[in-house]
Design a protein around this motif. Sequence first.
Motif, PDB file in Angstrom:
ATOM      1  N   THR A 284       0.834  -1.197   0.000  1.00 18.16           N
ATOM      2  CA  THR A 284       0.000   0.000   0.000  1.00 18.16           C
ATOM      3  C   THR A 284       0.870   1.248   0.000  1.00 18.16           C
ATOM      4  O   THR A 284       0.482   2.298  -0.510  1.00 18.16           O
ATOM      5  CB  THR A 284      -0.938   0.034   1.222  1.00 18.16           C
ATOM      6  N   ALA A 285       2.053   1.132   0.578  1.00 14.61           N
ATOM      7  CA  ALA A 285       3.032   2.221   0.587  1.00 14.61           C
ATOM      8  C   ALA A 285       4.385   1.609   0.908  1.00 14.61           C
ATOM      9  O   ALA A 285       4.475   0.484   1.395  1.00 14.61           O
ATOM     10  CB  ALA A 285       2.656   3.286   1.616  1.00 14.61           C
ATOM     11  N   GLY A 286       5.455   2.352   0.622  1.00 14.11           N
ATOM     12  CA  GLY A 286       6.789   1.836   0.921  1.00 14.11           C
ATOM     13  C   GLY A 286       7.855   2.711   0.320  1.00 14.11           C
ATOM     14  O   GLY A 286       7.569   3.669  -0.406  1.00 14.11           O
ATOM     15  N   THR A 287       9.077   2.386   0.616  1.00 18.38           N
ATOM     16  CA  THR A 287      10.211   3.090   0.044  1.00 18.38           C
ATOM     17  C   THR A 287      10.427   2.619  -1.398  1.00 18.38           C
ATOM     18  O   THR A 287       9.851   1.613  -1.817  1.00 18.38           O
ATOM     19  CB  THR A 287      11.478   2.817   0.850  1.00 18.38           C
ATOM     20  N   THR A 288      11.277   3.303  -2.127  1.00 18.08           N
ATOM     21  CA  THR A 288      11.563   2.854  -3.492  1.00 18.08           C
ATOM     22  C   THR A 288      12.213   1.475  -3.485  1.00 18.08           C
ATOM     23  O   THR A 288      11.983   0.673  -4.395  1.00 18.08           O
ATOM     24  CB  THR A 288      12.456   3.860  -4.222  1.00 18.08           C
ATOM     25  N   ALA A 289      13.003   1.169  -2.452  1.00 14.04           N
ATOM     26  CA  ALA A 289      13.605  -0.165  -2.356  1.00 14.04           C
ATOM     27  C   ALA A 289      12.528  -1.223  -2.158  1.00 14.04           C
ATOM     28  O   ALA A 289      12.596  -2.327  -2.737  1.00 14.04           O
ATOM     29  CB  ALA A 289      14.610  -0.208  -1.210  1.00 14.04           C
ATOM     30  N   GLU A 290      11.524  -0.911  -1.352  1.00 14.06           N
ATOM     31  CA  GLU A 290      10.433  -1.862  -1.133  1.00 14.06           C
ATOM     32  C   GLU A 290       9.574  -2.004  -2.388  1.00 14.06           C
ATOM     33  O   GLU A 290       9.100  -3.109  -2.699  1.00 14.06           O
ATOM     34  CB  GLU A 290       9.590  -1.412   0.056  1.00 14.06           C
ATOM     35  N   VAL A 291       9.398  -0.914  -3.097  1.00 10.60           N
ATOM     36  CA  VAL A 291       8.668  -0.975  -4.360  1.00 10.60           C
ATOM     37  C   VAL A 291       9.407  -1.877  -5.350  1.00 10.60           C
ATOM     38  O   VAL A 291       8.809  -2.734  -6.015  1.00 10.60           O
ATOM     39  CB  VAL A 291       8.481   0.441  -4.948  1.00 10.60           C
ATOM     40  N   ARG A 292      10.700  -1.703  -5.443  1.00 13.57           N
ATOM     41  CA  ARG A 292      11.507  -2.517  -6.343  1.00 13.57           C
ATOM     42  C   ARG A 292      11.411  -3.991  -5.973  1.00 13.57           C
ATOM     43  O   ARG A 292      11.263  -4.855  -6.842  1.00 13.57           O
ATOM     44  CB  ARG A 292      12.967  -2.058  -6.281  1.00 13.57           C
ATOM     45  N   ALA A 293      11.450  -4.289  -4.687  1.00 13.81           N
ATOM     46  CA  ALA A 293      11.351  -5.682  -4.242  1.00 13.81           C
ATOM     47  C   ALA A 293       9.982  -6.269  -4.570  1.00 13.81           C
ATOM     48  O   ALA A 293       9.868  -7.453  -4.934  1.00 13.81           O
ATOM     49  CB  ALA A 293      11.625  -5.765  -2.738  1.00 13.81           C
TER      50      ALA A 293
END
Length: 383
Positions: free
Chosen positions: A122-131
Amino acid sequence: MTIRLPDPQGALRTYEPRTEPLSLTAEGAFSSRTVFSAAHVVADPCADVSPDSPAAVDWDATLAFRRHLWSHGLGVAEAMDTAQRGMGLDWAGAAELIRRSAAEARAVGGRIACGVGTDQLTAGTTAEVRAAYEEQLAVVEEAGAQAVLMASRALTAAARGHEDYLEVYGHLLRQATEPVILHWLGPMFDPALDGYWGSSDLDVATGTFLDVIAAHPDKVDGIKVSLLDAQREVDLRRRLPKGVRCYTGDDFNYPELIAGDEQGFSHALLGIFDPLGPLAAEAVRVLDTGDVAGFRALLDPTVELSRHLFQAPTRFYKTGVVLLAWLSGHQSHFTMVGGLQSARSLPHLARAYELADGLGLFPDPKLAEERMKTLLALYGVDQ
């Protein structure tokens, strides 16, 4: 026989349905264009679920509809926004859909491309988005399907500028095992995607989009553009590196974009080709012969229906798509995951029926008429 349909003001008018469907003879593969239909999912109407519950899918009917599209030579774009990604179908459901549809594609020799997104976040850092992207990409590649890198709501929220888009997409393209399709879905389809590619200025966003492609042209099979702006799509496709396809996602202007001009043309990945599947296939085979006028003669009359289904708020076009699937006999009910069958008004649905019937889209016009009368009766409209 006639049917009484409500108009936008609520008044009833009499319509006389067709008695015969459009005669179509299309069969075999396409030679001039690559064409995908973004396919809807069929809900399980007997499941005890709420709009907030995980989607309950009727897998038999869902896969049968994909076989219908493949039988006409169309590719299936799976687990895209037409399948209600982010609007009733969560990632767990999408992953199951991808695995099942990819296996079915192998069994029948059908072409399939599957959506890769970040909707487990639902939301996250760019690193979490990439993962999150990586997790979904792995599922699609393991299933043996082509990947479509979809726009990410979470990346829209997390990105600080165009550099983050370049970094995330660059990382994903470097690790993709086969060329992917990049999908730019405009805010008319999903308001949470406003400002994608780092700017609400579409010229600036286009520059970033092209930078991503230019850095990895060997990993980009094509782009799908869903901005409902024909001239912008034409300008963009003329700037693509050689060998990178443009798949139109413009459900308002697709005949002219697929037909093309002296400088090129668009292939297709369209939600409207869900209800138009057999007719669209016939039109593309006419185009394969070089008969552009014949292609336009078949497809141009469908634009009024498409613009109706995709009218604002555009993201609710799926309701009309599923209505037409029910009226066409591809499923036994008019129920959608998340209860989205209630997202359009009765006059809107009535007009969709009328336009589709006028085109001869219903294989059994009498069945479509009877089902439409049943729906009208549920709303209290007597015949």
